[in-house]
Design a protein around this motif. Structure first.
Motif, mmCIF file in Angstrom:
data_model
loop_
_atom_site.group_PDB
_atom_site.id
_atom_site.type_symbol
_atom_site.label_atom_id
_atom_site.label_comp_id
_atom_site.label_asym_id
_atom_site.label_seq_id
_atom_site.Cartn_x
_atom_site.Cartn_y
_atom_site.Cartn_z
ATOM 1 N N GLU A 190 0.831 -1.208 0.000
ATOM 2 C CA GLU A 190 0.000 0.000 0.000
ATOM 3 C C GLU A 190 0.865 1.257 0.000
ATOM 4 O O GLU A 190 0.459 2.290 -0.496
ATOM 5 C CB GLU A 190 -0.918 0.011 1.217
ATOM 6 N N LEU A 191 2.079 1.157 0.570
ATOM 7 C CA LEU A 191 2.976 2.311 0.567
ATOM 8 C C LEU A 191 3.660 2.492 -0.786
ATOM 9 O O LEU A 191 4.433 3.411 -0.978
ATOM 10 C CB LEU A 191 4.050 2.146 1.638
ATOM 11 N N GLY A 192 3.414 1.576 -1.699
ATOM 12 C CA GLY A 192 4.020 1.673 -3.015
ATOM 13 C C GLY A 192 5.341 0.936 -3.125
ATOM 14 O O GLY A 192 6.083 1.130 -4.072
ATOM 15 N N CYS B 187 2.525 7.763 -1.981
ATOM 16 C CA CYS B 187 2.531 6.324 -2.257
ATOM 17 C C CYS B 187 2.570 6.041 -3.749
ATOM 18 O O CYS B 187 3.061 5.006 -4.183
ATOM 19 C CB CYS B 187 1.289 5.667 -1.655
ATOM 20 N N ASP B 188 2.022 6.955 -4.549
ATOM 21 C CA ASP B 188 1.977 6.704 -5.990
ATOM 22 C C ASP B 188 3.331 6.934 -6.643
ATOM 23 O O ASP B 188 3.741 6.174 -7.511
ATOM 24 C CB ASP B 188 0.935 7.605 -6.645
ATOM 25 N N ASP B 189 4.022 7.992 -6.204
ATOM 26 C CA ASP B 189 5.284 8.337 -6.860
ATOM 27 C C ASP B 189 6.490 7.765 -6.134
ATOM 28 O O ASP B 189 7.596 7.802 -6.660
ATOM 29 C CB ASP B 189 5.424 9.859 -6.953
ATOM 30 N N GLY B 190 6.304 7.269 -4.945
ATOM 31 C CA GLY B 190 7.426 6.701 -4.212
ATOM 32 C C GLY B 190 8.442 7.752 -3.810
ATOM 33 O O GLY B 190 9.646 7.558 -3.978
ATOM 34 N N LEU C 269 -4.803 -2.350 -2.879
ATOM 35 C CA LEU C 269 -6.206 -2.086 -2.570
ATOM 36 C C LEU C 269 -6.553 -0.621 -2.800
ATOM 37 O O LEU C 269 -7.662 -0.285 -3.161
ATOM 38 C CB LEU C 269 -6.488 -2.427 -1.104
ATOM 39 N N ARG C 270 -5.575 0.232 -2.555
ATOM 40 C CA ARG C 270 -5.895 1.650 -2.606
ATOM 41 C C ARG C 270 -5.871 2.131 -4.053
ATOM 42 O O ARG C 270 -5.119 1.617 -4.884
ATOM 43 C CB ARG C 270 -4.901 2.412 -1.731
ATOM 44 N N GLY C 271 -6.695 3.123 -4.330
ATOM 45 C CA GLY C 271 -6.687 3.730 -5.646
ATOM 46 C C GLY C 271 -5.630 4.819 -5.705
ATOM 47 O O GLY C 271 -4.944 5.090 -4.706
ATOM 48 N N ARG D 286 -4.520 1.454 2.751
ATOM 49 C CA ARG D 286 -5.700 0.899 3.410
ATOM 50 C C ARG D 286 -5.363 -0.275 4.317
ATOM 51 O O ARG D 286 -6.233 -0.825 4.967
ATOM 52 C CB ARG D 286 -6.719 0.483 2.354
ATOM 53 N N ARG D 287 -4.088 -0.684 4.313
ATOM 54 C CA ARG D 287 -3.667 -1.763 5.210
ATOM 55 C C ARG D 287 -2.476 -1.288 6.027
ATOM 56 O O ARG D 287 -1.633 -0.555 5.527
ATOM 57 C CB ARG D 287 -3.280 -3.005 4.410
#
Lengths: 257, 471
Positions: A97-99, A220-223, B378-380, B386-387
């Motif tokens: 989830e953190l990427g 999280c998306d770009d790290g 899970l997350r968008g 989300r975890r």
């Protein structure tokens, strides 16, 4: 001694891998990067301390730093059994989830701090790894100045980043390149959504320059870390997950032409 | 003299030479023996200790052949097919084993024949004889019927019938024997006369590859042991290379001069062939042993076997490439596993379940292999995790209080925190085919200091618990 330094410098210039190791890795937070002189040194020991109750936040910071320093290579997460009992086990879903990529994380369960430190030394000698995280609780007697110096030397020699994550620990002298104290930061009141992970990172020691304290947000998306005050996700910053030697390859091509 | 208990009576279990000269015999009631020789010294039988000693002698015999089988209570069967020439012939081998065991203080009887049963019968009655293939019936026939080690009624029946030797018994019609004693006895006689062969099963699985070195003088220094291991690993790797295989599990066997045998095994995550890597694994393992390798008076034989193998393609040495890196990583995992145990170095593996706590597993990295399914986020985009990053193995109970002003407080680990944000519930139904647990609601909460937790509420009992913490 001078000859030795000159030789080391020459090696740095000639060996592309060495050069990649010497280039600092930017965190993405402009203020912190400026103080760090462009970013964190890859081949060094960095310490992250967690005040009581902020262990998860510090874990997140260490994991994100390790991912940035490892640059697409695997990392080894060594943790003491006691840490997992007290503060929870590292979760693959959480990393995801953190990427970060759980497939590139190896976990070692060390019964005691002594085992963990020994394993860390062994792992730091393996150039295939990108980063080694050592999660320790308290101030084990095996972790003295010599042990920390050894870790630093091993990290420098092989270009593998060493990160020490310390819980409920007293700060003691050591040979770390940087030392951080990380606590969770509250989300802003005006924001309705559940925002990105936000931490308050205090740079306590920096062998290359000043210190400071910043609130950072991990994208999280770009790290990459962001400064929530300035770039509220307005522009896409430098991609975080790009392999480091890409620029060098281009350079080599021009040299060949 | 040794006495053992059989049912309700104490019987003589074993005798030394002096006692048997006095006319005592094995199987005699102890009271009778005492009446005959009042000054008898009696030692109680200790069957487990005997079995242990027999196992140790079997270990010691491993140096002659890998195929050693136990023949309790006091026998060993060694398959020495193709071994004799290493010891100047079979007679020399037999004499050597007997002499060495005698030197260690044992009373030994031994014989060699084509079948295990023939050899056993001969060992009891013609100590030290080697029977060439084909001569078994001649050698075994004159032996008394007791040599077959039949049960008491059968032996007695043969004696009553006047059949005193194996040869005489074998001379009867097979149909008669089968009718009287059953087919098993006929098979036994056939085996003893080498007309049939009964397989024996070895104590340990036979290794696929092995290399060993004998020392004229026992060696004890670490240097020599290391060099020997390296040389043996070199020999082993040549053998492995010829067949395009690599070792997954290696065992080093150290035979001490005083008969104690120590086995040390290491495992590799992928088939391994480089001698240096093998020795390094052993080095790690030896350094981490709780009871270190004690050479005592030295080792006179060191053996290296590969008992689990796998296909290994020859791979070019590539530095700094993905394949080279992967290989280096595997070797590191092997080394760490050798030193700290394979269940201590783990890799994440995705699991196919919607129960959040079980969505991944930590498996031993050596054996995990590649994941069968991809990791699913899970997350968008632009959403928060989300975890949680840290997950408690055992969720901890917590109390949730609602203050007068409508805000929630959470009481956990003796502290009370004010919750500033609560998000949820994320309702997850349990998998009915696995467990009958009730549906659960998961919440993300943040306290006034910005710490984020993952809470869970059991829909049935209403009990709250802390599952983990977010970064």
């Amino acid at each position: 001694m001078t000859a030795n330094i000159a030789l080391k410098h020459l090696e740095t210039v000639l060996n592309p891998r060495r050069r990649a190791e010497e280039t600092p890795v930017p965190l993405g937070h402009a203020g912190a990067d400026a103080v760090l002189g462009g970013g964190l040194k890859r081949a060094a020991l960095h310490e992250v301390f967690a005040p009581a109750g902020h262990e998860s936040a510090a874990t997140g910071f260490a994991a994100c730093l390790a991912a940035r320093l490892a640059a697409n290579r695997s990392m080894l997460w060594i943790r003491q059994d006691y840490c997992a009992l007290e503060f929870g086990e590292l979760a693959a879903t959480g990393l995801l989830e953190l990427g970060l990529a759980p497939a590139r994380v190896l976990v070692m369960r060390a019964a005691q701090a002594e085992d963990g430190l020994r394993a860390a030394l062994e792992a730091l000698r393996c150039r295939a790894l990108g980063a080694v995280v050592i999660e320790l609780c308290g101030n084990p007697k095996d972790l003295d100045l010599t042990a920390s110096r050894r870790l630093t030397l091993a990290a420098e020699e092989n270009g593998v980043a060493a990160l020490m994550l310390r819980f409920t620990a007293r700060i003691e002298p050591g040979s770390a390149q940087t030392r951080w104290r990380v606590r969770a930061a509250p989300s802003p009141d005006e924001e309705e959504n559940w925002g990105q992970p936000r931490i308050e990172a205090e740079l306590l020691r920096n062998r290359q320059g000043g210190t400071g304290c910043w609130v950072m947000e991990w994208s999280c998306d770009d790290g990459i870390f962001r400064d929530p005050a300035t770039d509220r996700g307005a522009v896409v910053s430098a991609a975080g997950d790009r392999p480091a030697p890409a620029a060098l390859a281009k350079e080599r091509r021009t040299a060949a032409a | 003299m040794v006495a053992g208990r059989s049912g309700n009576t104490q019987l003589v279990a074993a005798l030394d030479r002096k006692a048997s000269a006095l006319g005592l015999y094995v199987g005699q009631p102890l009271a009778n023996a005492r009446a005959m020789v009042p000054a008898l010294r009696v030692v109680a039988e200790d069957a487990p200790a005997d079995a242990k000693l027999l196992a140790r002698i079997a270990d010691w015999c491993d140096r002659y052949t890998p195929f050693v089988a136990l023949d309790p209570p006091r026998g060993l069967l060694l398959d020495v097919s193709g071994v004799g020439h290493l010891f100047d012939g079979e007679q020399a081998l037999l004499d050597r084993i007997r002499a060495e065991l005698r030197r260690q203080g044992f009373a030994v009887r031994g014989a060699m024949a084509s079948t295990a049963l023939a050899a056993r019968a001969l060992a009891r009655h013609r100590d030290g004889c080697v029977v060439a293939p084909g001569d078994e019936s001649k050698a075994v026939a004159p032996l008394p019927i007791e040599a077959l080690d039949l049960d008491e009624p059968a032996t007695h029946a043969f004696r009553r019938a006047g059949l005193k030797t194996i040869g005489q018994a074998a001379g009867r019609k097979r149909a008669e024997l089968t009718a009287r004693f059953g087919s098993r006895l006929v098979y036994m006689i056939d085996t003893a006369l080498a007309r049939a062969n009964a397989p024996i099963s070895p104590r340990r699985p036979l290794p696929d590859y092995r290399a060993e070195r004998n020392f004229a003088e026992p060696v004890a220094t670490e240097d020599i042991i290391r060099q020997t291991l390296l040389a043996l690993a070199g020999a082993l790797s040549e053998l492995l290379e010829k067949r395009g295989e690599g070792a997954r599990r290696l065992e080093a066997v150290f035979f001490r001069a005083d008969g104690i045998v120590r086995r040390i095994a290491v495992e590799a995550g992928a088939p391994l062939r480089e001698p240096n890597a093998m020795v390094r694994l052993f080095h790690e393992k030896l350094a981490a042993l709780a009871d270190p390798l004690d050479p005592g008076f030295g080792f006179d034989l060191i053996r290296l076997c590969a008992d689990r193998i796998g296909r290994a393609e020859a791979e070019a040495q590539q530095l700094d490439s993905d394949a080279g890196r992967e290989r280096e990583l595997r070797l590191l995992v092997d080394r760490l596993a050798a030193r700290f145990g394979r269940d201590r170095i783990l890799a994440f593996h995705p699991c196919d379940t919607n129960i959040p706590e079980h969505a991944f597993a930590l498996l031993p990295a050596q054996h995990a292999g590649p994941a069968e399914r991809p990791w699913k986020k899970l997350r968008g985009a632009k959403e928060a995790p989300r975890r949680p990053l840290r997950l408690f193995a055992r969720p901890e109970r917590l109390g949730l209080l609602r203050a007068v002003d409508g805000r929630y407080h959470m009481r956990w680990r003796n502290t009370q925190r004010l919750l500033t944000r609560i998000e949820g519930p994320e309702r997850i139904a349990m998998e009915w085919w696995r467990s009958a647990e009730p549906t659960r609601d998961y919440y993300r909460v943040e306290d006034e200091n910005g710490r984020r937790f993952w809470l869970c509420r059991d829909a049935q009992s209403g009990q709250w618990s802390v599952q983990g913490g977010f970064a």
